[in-house]
Design a protein around this motif. Sequence first.
Motif, PDB file in Angstrom:
ATOM      1  N   PHE A   1     -65.548 -22.735 -36.481  1.00  0.00           N
ATOM      2  CA  PHE A   1     -66.586 -23.597 -35.913  1.00  0.00           C
ATOM      3  C   PHE A   1     -67.958 -23.378 -36.561  1.00  0.00           C
ATOM      4  N   SER A   2     -68.063 -22.380 -37.429  1.00  0.00           N
ATOM      5  CA  SER A   2     -69.306 -22.270 -38.204  1.00  0.00           C
ATOM      6  C   SER A   2     -69.301 -23.310 -39.319  1.00  0.00           C
ATOM      7  N   HIS A   3     -68.131 -23.918 -39.584  1.00  0.00           N
ATOM      8  CA  HIS A   3     -68.040 -24.941 -40.627  1.00  0.00           C
ATOM      9  C   HIS A   3     -67.905 -26.346 -40.063  1.00  0.00           C
ATOM     10  N   THR A   4     -67.612 -26.463 -38.769  1.00  0.00           N
ATOM     11  CA  THR A   4     -67.376 -27.791 -38.195  1.00  0.00           C
ATOM     12  C   THR A   4     -67.789 -27.795 -36.723  1.00  0.00           C
ATOM     13  N   ASP A   5     -68.089 -29.000 -36.185  1.00  0.00           N
ATOM     14  CA  ASP A   5     -68.465 -29.107 -34.773  1.00  0.00           C
ATOM     15  C   ASP A   5     -67.261 -29.363 -33.880  1.00  0.00           C
ATOM     16  N   VAL A   6     -66.246 -30.027 -34.452  1.00  0.00           N
ATOM     17  CA  VAL A   6     -65.047 -30.327 -33.661  1.00  0.00           C
ATOM     18  C   VAL A   6     -63.793 -29.973 -34.442  1.00  0.00           C
TER      19      VAL A   6
ATOM     20  N   PHE B   1     -66.309 -26.384 -29.566  1.00  0.00           N
ATOM     21  CA  PHE B   1     -66.122 -24.932 -29.506  1.00  0.00           C
ATOM     22  C   PHE B   1     -65.910 -24.468 -28.063  1.00  0.00           C
ATOM     23  N   ALA B   2     -66.733 -24.996 -27.138  1.00  0.00           N
ATOM     24  CA  ALA B   2     -66.614 -24.566 -25.733  1.00  0.00           C
ATOM     25  C   ALA B   2     -65.262 -24.959 -25.160  1.00  0.00           C
ATOM     26  N   GLU B   3     -64.764 -26.137 -25.565  1.00  0.00           N
ATOM     27  CA  GLU B   3     -63.463 -26.599 -25.052  1.00  0.00           C
ATOM     28  C   GLU B   3     -62.330 -25.728 -25.598  1.00  0.00           C
ATOM     29  N   VAL B   4     -62.413 -25.397 -26.891  1.00  0.00           N
ATOM     30  CA  VAL B   4     -61.393 -24.507 -27.473  1.00  0.00           C
ATOM     31  C   VAL B   4     -61.492 -23.122 -26.825  1.00  0.00           C
ATOM     32  N   ALA B   5     -62.725 -22.699 -26.521  1.00  0.00           N
ATOM     33  CA  ALA B   5     -62.907 -21.391 -25.871  1.00  0.00           C
ATOM     34  C   ALA B   5     -62.255 -21.369 -24.492  1.00  0.00           C
ATOM     35  N   LEU B   6     -62.283 -22.516 -23.792  1.00  0.00           N
ATOM     36  CA  LEU B   6     -61.610 -22.583 -22.488  1.00  0.00           C
ATOM     37  C   LEU B   6     -60.099 -22.382 -22.674  1.00  0.00           C
ATOM     38  N   LEU B   7     -59.543 -23.072 -23.679  1.00  0.00           N
ATOM     39  CA  LEU B   7     -58.102 -22.917 -23.965  1.00  0.00           C
ATOM     40  C   LEU B   7     -57.804 -21.472 -24.331  1.00  0.00           C
TER      41      LEU B   7
ATOM     42  N   TRP C   1     -59.325 -28.399 -42.411  1.00  0.00           N
ATOM     43  CA  TRP C   1     -59.566 -29.006 -43.728  1.00  0.00           C
ATOM     44  C   TRP C   1     -59.724 -30.518 -43.622  1.00  0.00           C
ATOM     45  N   HIS C   2     -59.227 -31.091 -42.502  1.00  0.00           N
ATOM     46  CA  HIS C   2     -59.470 -32.514 -42.251  1.00  0.00           C
ATOM     47  C   HIS C   2     -60.971 -32.739 -42.017  1.00  0.00           C
ATOM     48  N   GLU C   3     -61.593 -31.803 -41.279  1.00  0.00           N
ATOM     49  CA  GLU C   3     -63.036 -31.915 -41.021  1.00  0.00           C
ATOM     50  C   GLU C   3     -63.840 -31.546 -42.257  1.00  0.00           C
ATOM     51  N   ARG C   4     -63.387 -30.518 -42.957  1.00  0.00           N
ATOM     52  CA  ARG C   4     -64.132 -30.004 -44.111  1.00  0.00           C
ATOM     53  C   ARG C   4     -63.225 -29.868 -45.334  1.00  0.00           C
ATOM     54  N   PRO C   5     -62.964 -30.993 -46.029  1.00  0.00           N
ATOM     55  CA  PRO C   5     -62.134 -30.890 -47.237  1.00  0.00           C
ATOM     56  C   PRO C   5     -62.827 -29.972 -48.254  1.00  0.00           C
ATOM     57  N   GLN C   6     -62.056 -29.261 -49.039  1.00  0.00           N
ATOM     58  CA  GLN C   6     -62.599 -28.355 -50.066  1.00  0.00           C
ATOM     59  C   GLN C   6     -63.302 -27.134 -49.477  1.00  0.00           C
ATOM     60  N   LEU C   7     -63.084 -26.845 -48.205  1.00  0.00           N
ATOM     61  CA  LEU C   7     -63.693 -25.645 -47.606  1.00  0.00           C
ATOM     62  C   LEU C   7     -63.218 -24.394 -48.347  1.00  0.00           C
ATOM     63  N   GLY C   8     -64.180 -23.522 -48.650  1.00  0.00           N
ATOM     64  CA  GLY C   8     -63.841 -22.267 -49.326  1.00  0.00           C
ATOM     65  C   GLY C   8     -63.328 -22.458 -50.738  1.00  0.00           C
ATOM     66  N   GLY C   9     -63.466 -23.682 -51.279  1.00  0.00           N
ATOM     67  CA  GLY C   9     -63.005 -23.925 -52.645  1.00  0.00           C
ATOM     68  C   GLY C   9     -61.532 -24.284 -52.728  1.00  0.00           C
TER      69      GLY C   9
ATOM     70  N   LEU D   1     -60.910 -15.265 -47.279  1.00  0.00           N
ATOM     71  CA  LEU D   1     -62.217 -14.597 -47.277  1.00  0.00           C
ATOM     72  C   LEU D   1     -63.311 -15.498 -47.823  1.00  0.00           C
ATOM     73  N   THR D   2     -62.931 -16.520 -48.631  1.00  0.00           N
ATOM     74  CA  THR D   2     -63.938 -17.423 -49.188  1.00  0.00           C
ATOM     75  C   THR D   2     -64.523 -18.339 -48.119  1.00  0.00           C
ATOM     76  N   VAL D   3     -63.877 -18.379 -46.934  1.00  0.00           N
ATOM     77  CA  VAL D   3     -64.355 -19.221 -45.845  1.00  0.00           C
ATOM     78  C   VAL D   3     -65.348 -18.459 -44.957  1.00  0.00           C
ATOM     79  N   PHE D   4     -65.370 -17.128 -45.095  1.00  0.00           N
ATOM     80  CA  PHE D   4     -66.307 -16.330 -44.297  1.00  0.00           C
ATOM     81  C   PHE D   4     -67.734 -16.759 -44.626  1.00  0.00           C
ATOM     82  N   PRO D   5     -68.584 -16.861 -43.595  1.00  0.00           N
ATOM     83  CA  PRO D   5     -69.926 -17.387 -43.845  1.00  0.00           C
ATOM     84  C   PRO D   5     -70.823 -16.410 -44.630  1.00  0.00           C
ATOM     85  N   GLY D   6     -71.585 -16.969 -45.549  1.00  0.00           N
ATOM     86  CA  GLY D   6     -72.658 -16.257 -46.244  1.00  0.00           C
ATOM     87  C   GLY D   6     -72.245 -14.968 -46.925  1.00  0.00           C
TER      88      GLY D   6
END
Lengths: 271, 281
Positions: A51-56, A62-68, B59-67, B211-216
């Motif tokens: 969820f640091s990379h996406t909102d859904v 995130f809160a909904e997944v946290a409930l699950l 990956w549907h939300e973020r294609p190419q995530l982490g390379g 590990l390439t998906v870990f932030p920063g």
Amino acid sequence: MAELAAGVRGYGLIVAMWVRTTMTYRMSFAMTALGNLLMTAADFAAIAIMFSHTDVLGGFTFAEVALLYGTTSTSLGLADLLLGNLDRVGRRIRDGTMDTLLVRPVPVFAQIAADRFALRRIGRVLQGLIVLVWSLTALDGVAWTPVPVLLVPVMVLSGAAIYGAVFACGAAFQFWATDAAEVQNSFTYGGSTLTQYPPTIFSKELVRGVTFAVPLAFVNWLPALHILGRDDPLGLPGWVDFASPLVAAACCALAGLAWRTGLRGYRSTGS
Amino acid sequence: MRGSEALRDAPAVQALRLYGLVAAGGFRRFSTYRAATAAGVFTNTVFGFILAYTFVALWHERPQLGGYDQAQALTFVWIGQALLAPAALLGYGFQEDLQERIRSGDVAVDLYRPADLQLWWCAHDLGRAAFQLLGRGIVPMAVGALAFELALPTAAHTWLLFLLSVTLGCLVSFAIRYLVGLTAFWLLDGQGINLMNSLVAMLLSGTLLPLTVFPGAAGDIAQALPWAAMLQVPADVLLGRHTGAGLAGALAFQVAWAVALLAAGRAMQALATRKVVVQGG
């Protein structure tokens, strides 16, 4: 009924003994409980990183997944705490200590379930509860009328009973396959990992499988979807959202039957 | 004729034969647990499916995530499941037996044997890893390839390089767990440190997420630590993400950590051995 009472009493006595043993080394207990908490928190860390990379994810926040996550983890944690050592059946059959349990005046199931009772597993329950409570405060748009408020504890306890039944079935299975304890992990730990995520991200066949075959969907998906005001992907009638306690009872009855059948068919290795 | 006989009796050849036998013993020991192996294959496959679906959603939300594109990300999932047991990505393994032998004092007997303690366990663990790669790795990977579109290489040399990288990864994994096992000389009870080892291995090997998906900076740090050699590097080798000098660098990274950690194990073993003599006297 008398047998049940004897079983619960025996279970309680054995558990109390192991708790006293554990508490002899308080520092060690505190460390292993904390370690357990951190260990189970690792999969939540993975969700947080997602969820640091996406909102859904699959349309869920995130809160909904946290409930699950919080509900299924607490349920599994409770079942694991109370019955987690049932998977030692295979080892007991292999080393022959199963036989000593048969001659004691306490039901075998209670003896094995309480054997080496590990209070440190409370760490998993705590971790699940922390995430659950956080999710309840973070969810927007849920009207906390009596029905959803009641559904939360009902869901957690029914879920624990369903996982408990899976543990018991797994133990019964070991009367036949004495070194296949890991199969059970697919349904317990695997099931918990599955139900941490929204049902929308899985294929329909898989969702059908964990609704009708191994009814893990009743651990949290169906009641949680009701709380969140979402339709379930299979389009089931509304009342199934409240069916978790019934499903749990049926699972426990089935597990009891499996256990009895397994124990009756048990032949000692003679070693 | 005389020459080959002399060769057969050379100490190095004898040692090689000894540790070869130990490795074969490790292989055979695990091959006897057939139901356990089947159960492991089943579990790895189930978890592979669950993880694969979560990766598809992400990956549907973020294609190419982490390379990685989606096929590469899914391949990463199934490589992870295939290597889970051989590379001991969750940190469990022989060290519990070693700790038990240290606690009970049986280790003193081991130290009197004409075999080196570290080499003995290393051969045993590599034998186990070889069996588990065959017994628990191939089937989940094949099922994954049937159920999802994966990015598996067709060139034979990529697979050979992958095997080399997996072997190096198993060596690093062994070296870490040997250090964890030896702590029993000082701590006696291994429960706490085993748990921490499992936690760190699970998070930092890339088992949960690449590990390439870990932030920063967390991602950069994780990729420099030895646990990256256990899954992240072999996976990237199979996915063909390293070529030429980069590939040599990735393998050198694994070799460097293996050498450093095995050397640390030797140093710690020397310290511990001195301790045994003191206790025994």
